[in-house]
Design an enzyme around this catalytic site. Structure first.
Site, PDB file in Angstrom:
ATOM      1  N   CYS A   1       0.750  -1.407  -0.101  1.00 51.75           N
ATOM      2  CA  CYS A   1      -0.054  -0.215   0.095  1.00 51.75           C
ATOM      3  C   CYS A   1       0.690   1.280   0.034  1.00 51.75           C
ATOM      4  O   CYS A   1       1.393   1.599  -1.047  1.00 51.75           O
ATOM      5  CB  CYS A   1      -1.150   0.059   1.190  1.00 51.75           C
ATOM      6  SG  CYS A   1      -2.544   1.304   1.015  1.00 51.75           S
TER       7      CYS A   1
ATOM      8  N   HIS B   1      -2.865  -5.476   1.268  1.00 49.69           N
ATOM      9  CA  HIS B   1      -2.370  -5.850   2.357  1.00 49.69           C
ATOM     10  C   HIS B   1      -2.776  -7.262   2.758  1.00 49.69           C
ATOM     11  O   HIS B   1      -3.672  -8.036   3.104  1.00 49.69           O
ATOM     12  CB  HIS B   1      -3.187  -5.058   3.960  1.00 49.69           C
ATOM     13  CG  HIS B   1      -3.064  -3.601   3.628  1.00 49.69           C
ATOM     14  ND1 HIS B   1      -1.800  -2.908   4.405  1.00 49.69           N
ATOM     15  CD2 HIS B   1      -3.782  -2.452   3.015  1.00 49.69           C
ATOM     16  CE1 HIS B   1      -2.087  -1.623   4.297  1.00 49.69           C
ATOM     17  NE2 HIS B   1      -3.080  -1.439   3.357  1.00 49.69           N
TER      18      HIS B   1
ATOM     19  N   GLU C   1      -0.741  -8.913   5.081  1.00 49.52           N
ATOM     20  CA  GLU C   1      -0.587  -9.128   6.327  1.00 49.52           C
ATOM     21  C   GLU C   1      -1.756  -9.037   7.223  1.00 49.52           C
ATOM     22  O   GLU C   1      -1.828  -9.730   8.428  1.00 49.52           O
ATOM     23  CB  GLU C   1       0.565  -7.839   6.938  1.00 49.52           C
ATOM     24  CG  GLU C   1      -0.226  -6.619   7.193  1.00 49.52           C
ATOM     25  CD  GLU C   1      -0.285  -5.634   5.997  1.00 49.52           C
ATOM     26  OE1 GLU C   1      -0.732  -4.738   5.932  1.00 49.52           O
ATOM     27  OE2 GLU C   1       0.013  -6.313   4.833  1.00 49.52           O
TER      28      GLU C   1
END
Length: 208
Positions: free
Chosen positions: A85, A176, A178
């Site tokens: 991002c 994302h 994660e």
């Protein structure tokens, strides 16, 4: 020793990256000063993550803490790097809609448009087809790639737009992984160090 992965720790989603990397067996250190990145004997990390957050704020903090040029030199010199991002925006050669005074590291030959996939209220999880297989990821005020330079490969598309690009050991993602506990890209980053990781923990997951 397992590979040491540095996570830029100035602002943004630092904790989620750290937990996912530790689950995968890496040793994680937060990079907040030039000495965290390199010392007299060379680099102190085997790979690097630039997390999401506010790209213009991270840029200002990089310069405030004298990290901008050391990061640029390390990545341009071949340090395996993953940006998510805002991290993609920081890596890009060109940002078409920068905040006043905003700079990028210019180490990935792409042009990006910030916040192109809508405001934060449009955040969503989705599954993407990538060279690493199907991955479950989250989009939050995501940028898109509007231009790819020579030698830059696409690693993800969404709604007809490029949301992931790679050149050599540098990968930039609009999304994302994660936050959903998706390990594919972080595993690839660790593999790029050539050092086998050790240990496993539960995969973290953060619902948006």
């Amino acid at each position: 020793m397992p590979p040491t992965v540095g996570v830029l720790g100035l602002q943004g989603g630092v904790r989620e990256h750290r937990e996912l990397l530790e689950h995968l067996g890496a040793r994680v250190t937060l990079v907040r000063a030039p000495s965290d990145l390199a010392g007299p004997d060379g680099l102190r990390v085997d790979a690097l993550v630039l997390p999401g957050g506010e790209s213009s704020t991270i840029d200002k903090l990089l310069r405030l803490f004298d990290l901008f040029e050391p990061l640029r030199v390390a990545i341009a010199g071949g340090l395996p790097t993953l940006g998510t991002c805002a991290g993609l925006v920081l890596l890009a050669r060109e940002v078409v809609d920068p905040a006043p005074g905003q700079r990028s590291l210019q180490v990935l030959d792409v042009t990006v448009q910030r916040n192109a996939l809508g405001p934060q209220v449009d955040s969503a999880e989705t599954t993407l087809a990538t060279p690493l297989g199907a991955v479950r990821v989250a989009f939050i005020r995501a940028p898109i790639v509007t231009r790819l330079g020579p030698g830059v490969d696409v690693v993800g598309t969404h709604a007809g737009r490029v949301v992931g690009a790679r050149a050599g050991g540098v990968t930039g993602l609009s999304f994302h992984p994660e936050l959903t506990g998706e390990p594919a890209f972080h595993s690839e980053l660790i593999s790029a160090t050539g050092i086998p990781p050790r240990g496993r923990r539960l995969v973290p997951q953060v619902r948006i």
